[in-house]
Scaffold this motif. Sequence first.
Motif, PDB file in Angstrom:
ATOM      1  N   ARG A 154      30.316  19.750 -19.077  1.00 18.84           N
ATOM      2  CA  ARG A 154      29.538  20.984 -18.916  1.00 18.84           C
ATOM      3  C   ARG A 154      28.582  20.889 -17.737  1.00 18.84           C
ATOM      4  O   ARG A 154      28.430  21.825 -16.952  1.00 18.84           O
ATOM      5  CB  ARG A 154      28.765  21.262 -20.204  1.00 18.84           C
ATOM      6  N   LEU A 155      27.893  19.734 -17.593  1.00 20.75           N
ATOM      7  CA  LEU A 155      26.981  19.559 -16.455  1.00 20.75           C
ATOM      8  C   LEU A 155      27.732  19.616 -15.130  1.00 20.75           C
ATOM      9  O   LEU A 155      27.255  20.198 -14.144  1.00 20.75           O
ATOM     10  CB  LEU A 155      26.235  18.233 -16.585  1.00 20.75           C
ATOM     11  N   LEU A 156      28.939  19.012 -15.130  1.00 19.30           N
ATOM     12  CA  LEU A 156      29.738  19.070 -13.902  1.00 19.30           C
ATOM     13  C   LEU A 156      30.123  20.505 -13.564  1.00 19.30           C
ATOM     14  O   LEU A 156      30.049  20.941 -12.402  1.00 19.30           O
ATOM     15  CB  LEU A 156      30.999  18.200 -14.087  1.00 19.30           C
ATOM     16  N   ARG A 157      30.503  21.288 -14.597  1.00 17.64           N
ATOM     17  CA  ARG A 157      30.855  22.693 -14.353  1.00 17.64           C
ATOM     18  C   ARG A 157      29.638  23.488 -13.881  1.00 17.64           C
ATOM     19  O   ARG A 157      29.746  24.386 -13.040  1.00 17.64           O
ATOM     20  CB  ARG A 157      31.423  23.316 -15.630  1.00 17.64           C
ATOM     21  N   ILE A 158      28.456  23.159 -14.428  1.00 17.77           N
ATOM     22  CA  ILE A 158      27.239  23.874 -14.001  1.00 17.77           C
ATOM     23  C   ILE A 158      26.955  23.628 -12.534  1.00 17.77           C
ATOM     24  O   ILE A 158      26.634  24.530 -11.764  1.00 17.77           O
ATOM     25  CB  ILE A 158      26.056  23.459 -14.889  1.00 17.77           C
ATOM     26  N   ARG A 159      27.051  22.315 -12.119  1.00 18.04           N
ATOM     27  CA  ARG A 159      26.811  22.014 -10.699  1.00 18.04           C
ATOM     28  C   ARG A 159      27.823  22.731  -9.806  1.00 18.04           C
ATOM     29  O   ARG A 159      27.480  23.274  -8.749  1.00 18.04           O
ATOM     30  CB  ARG A 159      26.883  20.500 -10.486  1.00 18.04           C
ATOM     31  N   LYS A 160      29.072  22.744 -10.263  1.00 20.28           N
ATOM     32  CA  LYS A 160      30.089  23.418  -9.455  1.00 20.28           C
ATOM     33  C   LYS A 160      29.818  24.920  -9.384  1.00 20.28           C
ATOM     34  O   LYS A 160      29.937  25.544  -8.319  1.00 20.28           O
ATOM     35  CB  LYS A 160      31.473  23.163 -10.065  1.00 20.28           C
ATOM     36  N   SER A 161      29.431  25.537 -10.514  1.00 20.05           N
ATOM     37  CA  SER A 161      29.142  26.973 -10.509  1.00 20.05           C
ATOM     38  C   SER A 161      27.933  27.298  -9.651  1.00 20.05           C
ATOM     39  O   SER A 161      27.895  28.312  -8.958  1.00 20.05           O
ATOM     40  CB  SER A 161      28.907  27.460 -11.941  1.00 20.05           C
ATOM     41  N   LEU A 162      26.894  26.385  -9.649  1.00 16.33           N
ATOM     42  CA  LEU A 162      25.739  26.625  -8.777  1.00 16.33           C
ATOM     43  C   LEU A 162      26.128  26.596  -7.315  1.00 16.33           C
ATOM     44  O   LEU A 162      25.682  27.413  -6.503  1.00 16.33           O
ATOM     45  CB  LEU A 162      24.650  25.591  -9.060  1.00 16.33           C
TER      46      LEU A 162
END
Length: 1638
Positions: free
Chosen positions: A216-224
Amino acid sequence: MEEAASLFPEEELLDTAALLEDERNKLEDPESEAEALSQAAPGCCRSVKEQATGAGHTKREAAAGDRARPSHPRESLGFLDKMREDKELFIQKTRGELRSCRQRMDLIRRQQEHVAAEIAVEREASNTAAVGRLQATSRRLIMELGNEKDLQSKVTAVLKESESAMWHIEMKERQFEALRKAVQEEREAAGRRLQVHAADLLRQEQEAMGKAERNRLLRIRKSLHIQREHGLRHQKLVEDAQRNHKVAVTFLRASLGRIRRQEKKAEMVSREHLQRRMDAVLALKGSITASRETLRKFQAWGQARAELAAHKAQAEKELILAQGGDAFRHLFHQQRRQELEAQRRAFEEEQKLRKQEIVSRIWKEEAEEEKRKRQHPPAKARVPRTLRNKTWSYISDFCEGNTASYPLENDTVEHPDPARLLKGISSESIQGDPEATSEEETLAVPEIPGLWNEDHKPYQVPKEDVDRKPVGGTKMDKDVLARTMARLRSAVVHRQVVSGREFKGRPFNSKPELILFKDFDIGKVYKKKITLINATYTINYCKLVGVDDHLRDFIHVDFDPPGPMSAGMSCKVLVTFKPMINKDLEGNVSFLAQTGGFSVPLKCSTKKCSLSLDRELIDFGSYMVGETTSRTITLTNVGGLGTKFQFLPASEPHSMDDSQVGSVLKMSSLFTSEDKSLYETVVPSFSEHQFEGNESSPVDTQSQKGSERLDGKDQDKGRPAEPEGGSATISVASEAQMEIRLGEITEGEIGAFSSTKVTIIFTPLIPGETRAKFKVVFSNAQCPALYFRATGMAVDVPVWVPKPNVDLKICVYDRLYQDSVLVHTRSKVALRLRFEVCRELRGHIELLPETGYIQALSSYSVQLKFLPRLSLPEDAGKYFDKESRILEAPMTIWVADQIKPVGFTVHAIVTTSDLEVSPSELDFGYCTIYEAIRTEVSLYNHSLLPQEFGFVGLPKFVDIQPNDGFGTILPLETLQLDVIFQPTKAKEYSFELICKSEINRCFKLSCRAMAVHPPLELSHYQIKFAATALYSTSVATLYVVTSQLSMNSLTRSAPRMGSEDASLVGPASFEFLLPPDSPVTISPSVGTVLPGKKCLVQVAFRPVLPEELIRQEALRTLNKNMEAESFRKDTATQRKDRQRQSLFTTRLHNQDQPLRVSTPHTLDLQKQEIKASSDEDQTAQAALIRAFQGKFDKFVVPCVVATGDIKDRKRLEPLSFSPHNTLYLELWCPAVAPSVMVTSDRGKTIFNFGDVAVGHCSIKKVSIQNISPEDLSVQFSVLNPNGPFLLRNPSGKLHAGETQVLVLSFSPHDSILAQETLDIITKRGTLTLTLVGTGVASTITCSIEGDVLNMGYVIARESVSSSFKLHNSSRLPVKFSVQLDSLSSAGAARRQQLPRFLASPLASAAQRTEVVGTQNLGGQSVFSVVPVHGVLEPGRAQEFTVTFSPDHESLYFSDRLQVVLFKKKISHQILLKGAAREHGMFVEGGDPLDVPVESLAVTPAVDSEHREASSRPAPLSPEAEEMKPILVTLDYVQFDTDTPAPPATRELRVGCIRTTQLSPKKTVEFSLDSIPSLQHKGFSIEPSRGSVERGQTKTISISWVPPADFDPDHPLMVSALLQLRGDVKETYKVIFIAQVVT
């Protein structure tokens, strides 16, 4: 007791006992039970560990042994537990039944005791009937008690057996105790294994959650990261959109301007068209008037001629008669000759018309023959003259009027004179033969081969649909015929309704929707097919009607009706177009369907030219003198007609008009064999002119047009030349055209749908900008000329500056500004450049370097430095404008070996950086240490640039706002700043404020003030009220505090004002001075504060609308309503006047029409005062509240302070208030519209329930609406719980815009005036509702005393009425209703109970009569009352009529009448009594011997026979008489033996009933026998006999005194017979019982 039902009937208990016996037998044999348990189904008991998923293989092997064990012991344990529970439940039920059985037995015993006591009492009272009935009841109770004892014994036996079975079950449980423990241990082990497995699952889940969290954290960084990129792209798109928007706005403004100009032009055209129409209408009116006058003249002339002819005929008749002739015969012959003459003229006209038809056919044949000759040229041999030519000559002579016959053989004229011939041709002679076939070339081919073969017979329009106008018919005949056909066709149309839906619309759809023949040529034939599709719901038909009248000569439609067509089916239609004239045609092809007619539009367009240029401006750019360049421009024709074109300069005239004039002159030759459209264009126009009476021929018209054109040409040629003043312009244009000229190809022919290119050449000769304008003209007069421009720049030196103007914008003195100047060269060698600044500006502007070299075909950059000094205005001289501050400095670039320099100009606006503070000194005056003084200063910017400024180094007691004295000031702007001075000590202040600009310039402001320490102070000097709704109240509190702590005068205090002496010690007074008409109240506004004390002050803010504003709104609404009403009246009056004057105004169109104008009702015209009522004020107030946008007021309330106490001053002597000690209270008062307002009853918030009767309820509904834009949570204040007001439906939420209805009720308990307030509380404010009501006690009085209405005796089956009144003494109308107990549901229930004398035989004699007594046997009520319900008005009385109507004989008719007010309160209860007899006599009195309740048993037949016999007038016999006993008890009370007591007295009443029946006797006689024996025993009876009239009663008084031989221990009992004689004879046995009571 019979109704008491048993919980377990006998049969059920017996069955239960049998079942328990069987179970006991089973329990007594445990071995057999164990065998049964072992033979049960051995289901495998799966362990909990095995059921858990994900267990290991080793654990499953460990559990295999557990699964192999037998499971029947566990099942036995479950069976035992279940059996134990069942037995315990059964035992509990059995014990409950045993307890209930014992309770019933106790109840029966108590009833037996009670019945035994009653039997003893009744035996003492000698009531044999009651004793017998009670004995029967005792026997029934004894039987029930025996049954209950039997049931108790059975239940006890069953309970014992159940307890025995329970003991056996407990023994079995002890045997399985070890097995139960093993099972429990196994369950605990399985639980532990399940916990271990759950721990493993939890660990796995936690690992999975950790992995999911990292993902989830990886997806958040990618979405940011993606969002950041998307934001950048979006920002770029926004910038591009803004730039595009600016460009679009520019073009949009231009387009809007062009559209406005077009709209203005269209408006002018429409106005001109409207004016022309108005002129035409006026002319038409004049012509109609003239025609009417002419018609009247002709009618008068006809009447005169008819009268003259009649006089003439009469004179001839008299003359013939005078001569002796036959006048009738003469007149008959004369009339016959006139008829023959008319027939001859008609025959000649018919012959002439036939000749005209022959001529038209001959002309068509000639045209076809000429066409064939052109296709096949004949031989040069001379053709002999044919018969047709001879016929032409004859017809032309005949039309000319020559009667002589010429030999046709010698006539050498081949064609007649066209001018003479056309004069005799009518408009109908050129319609043509519809059957004539054309041999022209056909370009279209059929879609289906063989469809257009010769054997295909095309459908033709039926003859009845063809124009039926006879030869020579008029236009009126055509119109009548068309209307007749339309009326006949309309009868064919039918409605189509399918499944309840009616079809509406176009019945057939056409594909294509438009029949278009584009770019046609005359002489060719064009064909096009269309498809008609049935669009209706079901079967439909289609029929061809035809084409429009103006298309019949050119359009031919072939259509075969397909018959019935289903929905969605299609058919083909072939349309043939034969153009004969070069003209656009439009029309419709009409069809008729079963559901209505429809048409397909048709359009024929000629060949046209559509020309355009690909550009309107050619920009060559910059070129040196002597160079040559070229550009091309494209001319495009998208039309179907070619034309000749020619490119010319705009100033040069073109010569194509001469050719056009020549073509026009060539077309003037009308009668040539090559002109195909001669008869279509010339002959119809000629015939129409001839029909209208115009004598000019088309040849003359054409010649006139030609002469007009020639004259116009001559006039153009004869115009004077332009003045010589325009020669300069022409020369400049010619020079520009020499530099920008056309190429070799300047004219030619452009074909249809083609394009051509023309070259434009630019050869600069003179330095500077060159412009030229060209036009394109065409040989086709319908094509307008096209224009385009060309521009170019010529330079004469190789070095140039692309930016000849260097703009430095706005510059400030003593600041350095730099820029770079770019220099370009076209030279192919390097050049030396020297840069020079004008002498006046060398101290301010500098160019670096001063000398440089520029390479071939490159650029060079020079640095420009500008440092303006304060002496610039004097040094620059003419280059600087002091008013506008604009500097224009010329700079020079010298090129080596070149005489002419290159120059450029430096532009700048030089401004100052001064700031001015006004005023330069501030004096704050006297200021208390508890307040702050605000003074405004202005800061002016003398610069043309915005400057940042700030006040720095401010002392602590000074503040500058806004933004703490920092900000940016715009060019030439004045800012208002607030300097706030708030001293901390009482002293004199003097200081300076420094303002610095962004370039570190300082500007000073001097200030001084005097600080004061007042004797009083406020706890708050500023109160900010919350946003308060209109008509709501916000309250804030503050304290007035003194700084003195003691009354001791020796105490030293600080100085109060600067360096002055200290103030006196003691009380201080204050007074708040409120501004007038302010929404703020202060309480108390005046007071005194002692040293060491403080005074509480409340400040209330209640915003309201001004009364004047409400009154103006009410007046405006009233005026608006009056204007609307007046406008309606004026409109109706104008409509009536317009209808009356419509005929008059049409005749007098040249006169001024009267116009009726209504005068508006304004306030200026209405001088009288209009007073709005309270309702109108409330309506206006509600409207203003709803439209209220909010208001913010700031009030500064001064509080003056004085030393001393208010009480010590005299009445009129004011205190010495010092202006320097004044305190100021600042109030911020924001007023907003209420979030919730009342919408019902015109917005009233005071609700008066009026007068309400005590104990009753009045309801009012109040509509409230949320007028705020958000949802609100609503709370209500608590009303008095013991009060009369109640909110019935409180709600917790009110959505935005929602309206809710609150139900308020008023239920007074006492006669009082009640008032309460209900607060509707929201977060935006509070709405207060005032509730007012008055409780009024309803007072009703009845005219009956004692509340008993005795109707007396009535003959059975007759009726008697009596009345009473109810009077309303209250001030409220009272709603009443009258109810009888016998008709109520409660009365019916009471009649199902035991009589009172049976239920309580010991009751007193006063209660032995029931309220609802004997009723009619027929079901009809004995008593009836009218009216049943109504309303008693205040102070009025209502009369009620009670009717007594018995249907049988009884002495105990009774009922209760209840008067109910408002359907709730019982006001009066009136007991109604009455008695009925079969005969008109009765005796009453004595002691009761019967019960007041009738038996329901059937009356014996003997009684009815006796009653019938007694009703007959037969002689009475003693055997038939019925003896009725009457018991009279006399108690002689003896108080003292020495004093004689008064005699004991009783009374009997004998009465005669008033009746409407006919009877031989009107009176009733009575007599009592055995009077002497009664007297002997001490009885005295008066009277012993007598008679009674109808409706009267007579009393028989009975008195008794004990005789001397009377024994007090033995009561005296004697009897006598009382006989009544009326319509029948009745005998009563009167039993006298006398006793002495001491």
